[in-house]
Design an enzyme around this catalytic site. Structure first.
Site, PDB file in Angstrom:
ATOM      1  CB  THR A 285      10.163 -45.864  10.704  1.00 11.55           C
ATOM      2  OG1 THR A 285      10.386 -47.244  10.394  1.00 11.55           O
ATOM      3  CG2 THR A 285      10.152 -45.708  12.211  1.00 11.55           C
TER       4      THR A 285
ATOM      5  CE  LYS B 254      21.605 -53.383  14.408  1.00  7.06           C
ATOM      6  NZ  LYS B 254      20.276 -53.877  13.985  1.00  7.06           N
TER       7      LYS B 254
ATOM      8  CG  ASP C 212      16.611 -44.302   2.343  1.00  2.61           C
ATOM      9  OD1 ASP C 212      15.623 -45.043   2.494  1.00  2.61           O
ATOM     10  OD2 ASP C 212      17.347 -44.357   1.345  1.00  2.61           O
TER      11      ASP C 212
ATOM     12  CG  ASP D 170      21.068 -56.331  11.716  1.00  4.45           C
ATOM     13  OD1 ASP D 170      21.906 -55.572  11.187  1.00  4.45           O
ATOM     14  OD2 ASP D 170      20.177 -55.932  12.483  1.00  4.45           O
TER      15      ASP D 170
ATOM     16  CG  HIS E 110      23.792 -48.455   9.588  1.00  5.50           C
ATOM     17  ND1 HIS E 110      23.642 -49.586  10.353  1.00  5.50           N
ATOM     18  CD2 HIS E 110      22.676 -48.409   8.797  1.00  5.50           C
ATOM     19  CE1 HIS E 110      22.520 -50.202  10.035  1.00  5.50           C
ATOM     20  NE2 HIS E 110      21.910 -49.506   9.103  1.00  5.50           N
ATOM     21  NE  ARG E 111      17.945 -47.236  11.675  1.00  7.97           N
ATOM     22  CZ  ARG E 111      18.110 -48.469  11.194  1.00  7.97           C
ATOM     23  NH1 ARG E 111      18.530 -49.440  11.976  1.00  7.97           N
ATOM     24  NH2 ARG E 111      17.861 -48.734   9.931  1.00  7.97           N
TER      25      ARG E 111
ATOM     26  CG  PHE F  64      15.613 -55.036  12.040  1.00 10.56           C
ATOM     27  CD1 PHE F  64      15.595 -54.240  10.905  1.00 10.56           C
ATOM     28  CD2 PHE F  64      15.974 -54.449  13.247  1.00 10.56           C
ATOM     29  CE1 PHE F  64      15.918 -52.887  10.968  1.00 10.56           C
ATOM     30  CE2 PHE F  64      16.285 -53.098  13.317  1.00 10.56           C
ATOM     31  CZ  PHE F  64      16.262 -52.319  12.175  1.00 10.56           C
TER      32      PHE F  64
END
Length: 203
Positions: free
Chosen positions: A8, A181, A75, A161, A186-187, A158
């Protein structure tokens, strides 16, 4: 110290990744940090397929000095039920990669202008793939359910969000602190699952 090269260039994402993987005592580098530049054809039909395509492509392009590194890629994206789960796997390039998220967020809000709150359901999905130095692969996934808000709220985070509200609509993920967060995102979920798998692999 073990090196992880994460596919990334998103600095906001790297901050989250480094914080969540801190317990592994690893050095997390971006592709640019490692001097890697290559084209990645993200033609998968699922988040998991795209994550593995990215990780596999970078693993093949590793400079010799990073041959013992672990390559990781994710992803992730936003699925909006009222938009047939778009932008989905196209989240980063939906409406064009150079289009600001403020414009993308405004478009989603416009698309849902007549959609009642109970049907504004959405979720963030994150799939993470890792390629180990011996060629073995690991995969994890994390999901957070929520709803699309009526306006952008918050300045943290970002991407999408600011319009992604928690299920009770109390706040957006852009209104959460980074620590809050990471606990529910999810991450964060996918990375913690990967951290556990890597801990087993690395002893």
């Amino acid at each position: 110290m073990r090196t992880i090269i994460f596919a990334t260039g998103n600095q906001g994402k790297l901050v989250e990744i480094r914080e969540i993987l801190r317990p592994l005592s690893v050095t997390v580098l971006s592709m640019s940090d490692a001097g890697i530049s290559c084209d990645i054809n993200e033609n998968g039909k699922t988040f998991a397929e795209n994550a593995m395509i990215k990780a596999g492509t970078i693993a093949k392009a590793l400079p010799d000095r990073y041959r013992d590194a672990i390559v990781m890629a994710d992803d992730s994206g936003l699925e909006v039920d009222a938009m047939d789960k778009l932008p989905g796997v196209y989240s980063a390039r939906w409406m064009g990669r150079d289009t600001s998220y403020r414009i993308k967020n405004a478009k989603i809000i416009e698309n849902l202008k007549d959609v009642p709150v109970e049907k504004r359901t959405a979720r963030f999905v994150c799939a993470i793939a890792a390629v180990l130095p011996d060629g073995r692969t690991l995969e994890t996934q994390g999901v957070i359910e929520g709803k699309i808000g009526y306006e952008e709220r918050g300045t943290n985070g970002f991407g999408y969000d600011p319009i992604f509200m928690l299920p009770d609509m109390s706040c957006s993920t852009a209104e959460l602190s980074p620590e809050e967060k990471n606990k529910i995102s999810h991450r964060g979920k996918a990375l913690r699952n990967m951290e556990r798998l890597l801990r087993e692999e690395l002893g």
